[in-house]
Design an enzyme around this catalytic site. Structure first.
Site, PDB file in Angstrom:
ATOM      1  N   LYS A  40      41.620  -2.792 -52.892  1.00 57.35           N
ATOM      2  CA  LYS A  40      40.355  -2.084 -52.693  1.00 57.35           C
ATOM      3  C   LYS A  40      39.616  -2.026 -54.022  1.00 57.35           C
ATOM      4  O   LYS A  40      40.271  -2.078 -55.063  1.00 57.35           O
ATOM      5  CB  LYS A  40      40.605  -0.674 -52.170  1.00 57.35           C
ATOM      6  CG  LYS A  40      41.285   0.208 -53.229  1.00 57.35           C
ATOM      7  CD  LYS A  40      40.987   1.655 -53.085  1.00 57.35           C
ATOM      8  CE  LYS A  40      41.238   2.364 -54.389  1.00 57.35           C
ATOM      9  NZ  LYS A  40      41.209   3.753 -54.407  1.00 57.35           N
ATOM     10  N   HIS A  48      47.455   1.240 -49.866  1.00 57.68           N
ATOM     11  CA  HIS A  48      48.797   1.787 -50.068  1.00 57.68           C
ATOM     12  C   HIS A  48      48.882   3.251 -49.659  1.00 57.68           C
ATOM     13  O   HIS A  48      49.959   3.828 -49.602  1.00 57.68           O
ATOM     14  CB  HIS A  48      49.203   1.648 -51.540  1.00 57.68           C
ATOM     15  CG  HIS A  48      48.426   2.543 -52.443  1.00 57.68           C
ATOM     16  ND1 HIS A  48      47.150   2.248 -52.836  1.00 57.68           N
ATOM     17  CD2 HIS A  48      48.729   3.726 -53.006  1.00 57.68           C
ATOM     18  CE1 HIS A  48      46.703   3.208 -53.620  1.00 57.68           C
ATOM     19  NE2 HIS A  48      47.643   4.128 -53.740  1.00 57.68           N
ATOM     20  N   GLU A  54      42.268  16.212 -56.364  1.00 54.15           N
ATOM     21  CA  GLU A  54      43.268  16.117 -57.424  1.00 54.15           C
ATOM     22  C   GLU A  54      42.804  16.840 -58.679  1.00 54.15           C
ATOM     23  O   GLU A  54      41.609  17.022 -58.899  1.00 54.15           O
ATOM     24  CB  GLU A  54      43.619  14.661 -57.722  1.00 54.15           C
ATOM     25  CG  GLU A  54      42.447  13.781 -58.038  1.00 54.15           C
ATOM     26  CD  GLU A  54      42.845  12.319 -58.192  1.00 54.15           C
ATOM     27  OE1 GLU A  54      44.041  12.020 -58.315  1.00 54.15           O
ATOM     28  OE2 GLU A  54      41.938  11.482 -58.207  1.00 54.15           O
ATOM     29  N   ASP A  64      35.946   5.254 -53.932  1.00 49.76           N
ATOM     30  CA  ASP A  64      37.331   5.247 -54.404  1.00 49.76           C
ATOM     31  C   ASP A  64      38.288   5.820 -53.359  1.00 49.76           C
ATOM     32  O   ASP A  64      39.383   5.307 -53.176  1.00 49.76           O
ATOM     33  CB  ASP A  64      37.428   6.058 -55.697  1.00 49.76           C
ATOM     34  CG  ASP A  64      38.825   5.974 -56.307  1.00 49.76           C
ATOM     35  OD1 ASP A  64      39.370   4.856 -56.372  1.00 49.76           O
ATOM     36  OD2 ASP A  64      39.379   7.027 -56.701  1.00 49.76           O
ATOM     37  N   HIS A  71      40.726   4.965 -48.333  1.00 51.24           N
ATOM     38  CA  HIS A  71      41.939   5.651 -47.875  1.00 51.24           C
ATOM     39  C   HIS A  71      41.705   6.682 -46.762  1.00 51.24           C
ATOM     40  O   HIS A  71      42.415   6.704 -45.766  1.00 51.24           O
ATOM     41  CB  HIS A  71      42.595   6.368 -49.051  1.00 51.24           C
ATOM     42  CG  HIS A  71      42.910   5.473 -50.202  1.00 51.24           C
ATOM     43  ND1 HIS A  71      43.488   4.235 -50.046  1.00 51.24           N
ATOM     44  CD2 HIS A  71      42.728   5.625 -51.539  1.00 51.24           C
ATOM     45  CE1 HIS A  71      43.658   3.676 -51.227  1.00 51.24           C
ATOM     46  NE2 HIS A  71      43.193   4.498 -52.150  1.00 51.24           N
ATOM     47  N   LYS A 115      37.853  14.894 -57.979  1.00 45.48           N
ATOM     48  CA  LYS A 115      38.652  14.884 -59.218  1.00 45.48           C
ATOM     49  C   LYS A 115      38.403  16.181 -59.971  1.00 45.48           C
ATOM     50  O   LYS A 115      37.357  16.811 -59.808  1.00 45.48           O
ATOM     51  CB  LYS A 115      38.193  13.727 -60.110  1.00 45.48           C
ATOM     52  CG  LYS A 115      38.794  12.385 -59.756  1.00 45.48           C
ATOM     53  CD  LYS A 115      38.528  11.399 -60.878  1.00 45.48           C
ATOM     54  CE  LYS A 115      39.063  10.021 -60.550  1.00 45.48           C
ATOM     55  NZ  LYS A 115      40.507   9.979 -60.327  1.00 45.48           N
TER      56      LYS A 115
END
Ligand code: NDP
Length: 471
Positions: A135, A165, A203, A222, A227, A326
């Site tokens: 990606k 992943h 995160e 991102d 995802h 983030k």
């Protein structure tokens, strides 16, 4: 497991992904499954001698405690070539050096990946060649369509692995098992009983020196475009008759095709923000715009939120809110399924009348079902209680699963061509509105929960919506 011989060619072998994720995973896979016959060929433009390359591979393998006969065989035979991988003659030489069926892993910046595909078109690839792409897959829907066409001219779809992943086999199976193997969930898994679904990946980490990639991507591309949409697809899919690649990917494709921004409005259904200076667990973080390599004029968001609708019989009216940020104060990686309120509660029962909430934590892999139960010392008073359980986290690193599936020719967990295009189509209206500044770029202090006016979940919105549109 004994499998036919493969040569893993990593293009971009001296980069970050290779050192931190691919090589440790490869080491773990060979340790657990020594029957695999694998040759490793690294290629990158950096000049590295064989000794340096070997030291890098061994260093990454050590992180996964890799050892055993298959690891030793791979280390004895691994090679590295300093080349420009966009040149057809260099790629030809790499393919010529393969001792087994080639697996070409593009651990490269996306623009370089596109050039390599163009260069590969000038060659005849060995039968069975597998291509693995990272990606982001293109930069928008049109680029993804173009890239898919180029890839399909090289090898069949089954030999193309668009890596995501995030959804390892254990995570997918945990979601599928919980939902389908329990009579109390699947009959309720629809808009008659579910008020809202939130998929959250916040995160505490800030930029961590990754401006080169992140400043051009941002939180939306991102995390959400890739995802979190994959999580949504698995969560919302119709029952696949098997967990085989075609059934699962067909079911996910159906969901993604029906998914769009809620109400078709990027202004009401998307939000973006960027962190200012702040403190997270005692560590001071500079403002995002003051991080090395960031161009403030790009207006890159570090926190993104989209509210989507899945326009199907099962899900019409249910808001799906996908959020990722983030430098947020508390790490949160979870799916929150908020059920509609109980249809009736006897008048004598006071206390909590909150709706039932099912939380599925993605790391660590846990579930918690939050219910109203009667208090121990007052049977008229309802209080909150949670039934919790942990799922298996899986035996392998996420990238070990990715590589293992690739070597075994199993694309179940890879993103199919149509899904890669749909994911860009879904986010496109938000991307366009953000570029045109129709959605304000808000600010939040690093270490906070996000901009003060953002509620933490979509439940509030769902409740407002239900008041207007009863079902
Ligand atoms: P890096 O920039 O660290 O690595 C890419 C490598 O490719 C560099 O060593 C670069 O060399 C080399 N390279 C670039 N152009 C050429 C060329 N023409 N010929 C030979 N080598 C070349 O990137 P990452 O490893 O971080 O990322 C790679 C891919 O993986 C990206 O698509 C990214 O989005 C994806 N990804 C990365 C993750 C991560 O954690 N790093 C996680 C998930 C996905 P040079 O340094 O000289 O430019």
């Amino acid at each position: 497991m004994a499998t036919s011989a493969k040569t893993l060619i990593i293009l971009g072998a001296s980069g970050d992904l290779t050192a931190r994720l691919l090589l440790p995973a490869l080491g773990q896979l060979l340790t657990r499954d020594p029957g695999r016959s694998l040759h490793l060929l690294g290629a990158d433009r950096r000049q590295l001698g064989r000794a340096d390359w070997l030291a890098r591979v061994k260093g990454s393998f050590a992180e996964a405690d890799a050892a055993g006969p298959a690891v030793d065989t791979l280390l004895a035979g691994t090679e590295y070539r300093a080349v420009d991988v966009t040149r057809p003659e260099e790629l030809h030489a790499l393919l010529d050096a393969c001792t087994g069926t080639p697996v070409l892993y593009f651990a490269l910046p996306p623009a370089v990946t596109a050039s390599v595909c163009a260069a590969l078109a000038e060659l005849t690839l060995p039968a069975g060649t597998t291509l693995a792409l990272e990606k982001p897959f293109g930069v928008d829907e049109a680029a993804a369509v173009r890239l898919n066409a180029e890839l399909h001219a090289l090898v069949p779809e089954e030999q193309i692995h668009r890596v995501d992943h995030f959804l390892g086999r254990s995570t997918v199976n945990n979601l599928v098992g919980l939902r389908f193997a329990n009579r109390i969930f699947e009959p309720l898994w629809n808009n008659n009983h579910i008020a809202a679904i939130d998929i959250i990946y916040d995160e505490q980490l800030g930029l961590e020196g990754r401006a080169g990639y992140y400043d051009k991507a941002g939180a939306l591309v991102d995390m959400i475009q890739s995802h979190l949409l994959q999580v949504l697809a698995v969560l919302a899919m119709e029952p696949p008759s098997t967990l085989g690649a075609q059934d699962v990917r067909d079911a996910k494709g159906l969901v993604l095709r029906a998914t769009r921004l809620r109400g078709g409005s990027p202004v009401r259904s998307s939000r973006r923000a960027r962190y200012t200076a702040g403190t997270i667990e005692g560590t001071r973080l500079p403002a995002y715009v003051n991080e090395a390599g960031v161009d403030p004029a790009r207006g890159t968001e570090t926190l993104a939120e989209l509210t989507l609708e899945v326009d199907t019989w099962r899900w019409a009216g249910v808001p799906f809110t996908l959020r990722s940020g983030k430098a947020v104060g508390a790490r949160r990686r979870e799916i929150v399924i908020t059920f509609k309120p109980a249809s009736w509660v006897p008048a004598g029962l006071t206390g909590s009348h909150e709706p039932t909430v099912l939380r599925i934590s993605l790391a660590p892999d846990l579930m918690s079902l939050e219910l109203n139960v009667n208090s121990e010392d007052d049977p008229d008073l309802l209080r909150r209680a949670a039934l919790t359980a942990s799922f298996g986290a899986g035996q392998l690193l996420a990238y070990s699963e990715v590589l293992g599936a690739m070597f075994d020719g199993d694309p179940t967990l890879s993103v199919r061509a149509d899904a890669a295009e749909e994911c860009w189509r879904i986010v496109a209206p938000a991307v366009a509105a953000w570029r045109a500044d129709r959605v304000p770029l808000e600010e939040y202090a690093a270490g906070s929960e996000g901009p003060p006016r953002w509620p933490s979940t979509a439940v509030a919105e769902a409740e407002t919506d239900q008041a207007n549109k009863p079902r």
